[in-house]
Design an enzyme around this catalytic site. Structure first.
Site, PDB file in Angstrom:
ATOM      1  N   PHE A   1       0.860  -1.188   0.000  1.00  0.00           N
ATOM      2  CA  PHE A   1       0.000   0.000   0.000  1.00  0.00           C
ATOM      3  C   PHE A   1       0.891   1.230   0.000  1.00  0.00           C
ATOM      4  CE2 PHE A   1      -2.305   3.595   1.571  1.00  0.00           C
ATOM      5  CZ  PHE A   1      -3.481   3.517   0.859  1.00  0.00           C
TER       6      PHE A   1
ATOM      7  N   LYS B   1       2.169  11.078   7.183  1.00  0.00           N
ATOM      8  CA  LYS B   1       1.355  10.808   8.365  1.00  0.00           C
ATOM      9  C   LYS B   1       1.853  11.575   9.608  1.00  0.00           C
ATOM     10  CE  LYS B   1      -1.236   6.912   6.792  1.00  0.00           C
ATOM     11  NZ  LYS B   1      -0.790   6.002   5.759  1.00  0.00           N
TER      12      LYS B   1
ATOM     13  N   ASP C   1       9.301   3.001   2.115  1.00  0.00           N
ATOM     14  CA  ASP C   1       8.091   3.780   2.395  1.00  0.00           C
ATOM     15  C   ASP C   1       7.812   3.637   3.894  1.00  0.00           C
ATOM     16  OD1 ASP C   1       5.637   4.907   2.756  1.00  0.00           O
ATOM     17  OD2 ASP C   1       4.702   3.985   1.000  1.00  0.00           O
TER      18      ASP C   1
HETATM   19  C1  PLP Z   1      -0.968   6.076   4.263  1.00  0.00           C
HETATM   20  C2  PLP Z   1       0.155   5.574   3.427  1.00  0.00           C
HETATM   21  C3  PLP Z   1       0.464   6.162   2.191  1.00  0.00           C
HETATM   22  C4  PLP Z   1      -0.371   7.241   1.574  1.00  0.00           C
HETATM   23  O1  PLP Z   1      -0.458   8.404   2.364  1.00  0.00           O
HETATM   24  P1  PLP Z   1      -1.629   9.461   2.067  1.00  0.00           P
HETATM   25  O2  PLP Z   1      -1.271  10.617   2.958  1.00  0.00           O
HETATM   26  O3  PLP Z   1      -2.910   8.803   2.445  1.00  0.00           O
HETATM   27  O4  PLP Z   1      -1.567   9.797   0.628  1.00  0.00           O
HETATM   28  C5  PLP Z   1       1.561   5.676   1.508  1.00  0.00           C
HETATM   29  N1  PLP Z   1       2.305   4.681   1.996  1.00  0.00           N
HETATM   30  C6  PLP Z   1       2.040   4.086   3.173  1.00  0.00           C
HETATM   31  C7  PLP Z   1       2.918   2.988   3.674  1.00  0.00           C
HETATM   32  C8  PLP Z   1       0.941   4.496   3.919  1.00  0.00           C
HETATM   33  O5  PLP Z   1       0.648   3.882   5.062  1.00  0.00           O
END
Ligand code: PLP
Length: 407
Positions: free
Chosen positions: A146, A260, A231
């Site tokens: 994700f 986040k 990520d």
């Molecule tokens: C939440 C998340 C994203 C996307 O972040 P948004 O601010 O919702 O665009 C990307 N990578 C990971 C691992 C995430 O948990």
């Protein structure tokens, strides 16, 4: 006006249902206030927040230092665009780079934007530094990933709900099984720009890869001249008990995507951080964002960096996380099939025959604990890192009450 006779919760939900697109299916709780690990709904009921905005609220709701930084900046200047310099930007970049042990910061807003930015940087690096023929760079990603919701990012999702009806898709990605070094080795070619991975897969159900995997990825990337992009949007900034989840294996990435918790739960702040060799490829006009690196974001981001620099939140996550995992572990074989995760972050796999994740989340809300399922049978537990041990125990008790079976 029959709606006025409905309880407040139903009235608010009816408003959302009528006027918002239906791209979420929230629990039927309408929050109006938050403080620390607690939120209050429009009926005055209190709940422990065991989701923390998917780890955006690592410091809890309205942490006083973060609110103070935001309020102070609201009284000065909030937006300049990057057409001009402002007096908060350089300090934010420097302090974030120093915290993360990196050279340069590319400031953006949402997590998906940070991932998009990292993809663009990796591609340009592949053409200009590695020498991949124009238009042929590939990025290797993991199944069940994700990374966000843009058209390019869903192009390499393996989740049909995220992809169906949104094609045509962006080419240039190869998907391999998460956790398999053999698969990765087979997928890397001379045209591979980068390997992009979550060091712990959050949405997939808080999946921790086999020990040694991340180190093996690093070694393979070094051997083959490929960038490693971590990520850490959900796993980073203290969530797993270290600044980065990669730190558990003593591994450094070439690029990290952050988001986040970087915005302190106040506003969206994201970034790509990494080495000068890689992020240095960008030239004026090639990438940007109107709001990226704005003064308000920088002021809050600096306050977040200051909180993380103390190490206090990482320590709390380690210590309380050990307690969380020990207690949740007692449920295995009694309604819980497996508990995964690191630090104050757990994926609780509900045993066959138990409630669906959604039912369990609703039952927990009834007991005053807000959690959300990820996948159909996994509860994601991610309380704020400032939570007290008593509140943590209260939430764990509720989880036991909902999931525990005899035998
Ligand atoms: C939440 C998340 C994203 C996307 O972040 P948004 O601010 O919702 O665009 C990307 N990578 C990971 C691992 C995430 O948990």
């Amino acid at each position: 006006m029959t709606a006025t006779f409905l309880p407040a919760t139903e009235q608010f939900i009816a408003l959302d249902e009528e006027w918002s697109t239906h791209n979420y299916h929230p629990l039927p709780v309408v929050i109006s206030h938050g403080e620390g690990a607690w939120v209050t709904d429009v009926e005055g009921r209190r709940y422990l927040d065991f989701l923390s905005g998917y780890s955006s609220l690592n410091f809890g709701h309205r942490h006083p230092d973060l609110v103070a930084a935001a309020v102070e900046q609201l009284g000065r200047v909030t937006l300049t665009s990057r057409a001009f310099h402002h007096d908060r930007f350089g300090a934010f970049c420097r302090e974030l780079a120093e915290l993360t042990g990196t050279d340069l910061v590319l400031a953006m807003n949402s997590g998906a934007e940070a991932v998009e930015s990292a993809i663009k940087v990796a591609r340009k690096w592949a053409y200009r530094v590695k020498g991949v023929p124009a238009g042929e760079a590939e990025i290797v990603v993991a199944g069940s990933n994700f990374h966000g919701r843009t058209t390019t990012i869903v192009s390499f999702s393996t989740d049909d709900t995220a992809r169906d009806d949104f094609g045509p898709f962006t080419p240039g990605f190869r998907v391999v099984r998460y956790g398999s070094l053999d698969d990765l080795r087979a997928a890397v070619t001379d045209r591979t720009a980068a390997v992009l991975l979550e060091p712990v897969q959050g949405e997939a159900g808080v999946v921790v890869p086999p020990a040694g995997y991340l180190r093996g990825v690093r070694e393979l990337c070094d051997e083959r001249g490929v960038l490693m992009i971590a990520d850490e949007i959900q796993s980073g900034l203290g969530r797993t008990g270290e600044l980065f989840a990669l730190d558990h294996e003593g591994v450094r990435a070439d690029l990290y995507t952050l988001g986040k918790a970087l915005g302190g739960g106040i506003l969206p702040v994201s970034a790509v951080v990494g080495s000068r060799d890689v992020l240095g490829v960008l030239r004026p006009g090639e990438h940007g964002s109107t709001f990226g690196g704005n003064p308000l974001a920088c002021a809050v981001g600096r306050a977040v960096v200051r909180l993380l620099a103390t190490g206090e939140y990482q320590r709390r996550s380690r210590e309380l996380g050990a307690h969380l995992h020990a207690r949740l572990g007692e449920l295995v074989g009694h309604g819980v099939a497996e508990v995964r995760g690191r630090g104050l972050w757990a994926g609780v796999e509900i045993a066959p025959g138990g409630p669906r994740g959604r039912e369990a989340s609703e039952a927990l809300a009834g007991l005053g604990v807000l959690c959300k399922e990820t996948q159909d049978t996994t509860l994601r537990v991610a309380p704020p890192l400032m939570i007290s041990r008593e509140d943590l125990d209260r939430g764990i008790d509720a989880i036991g009450q909902v999931l525990r079976t005899r035998g």
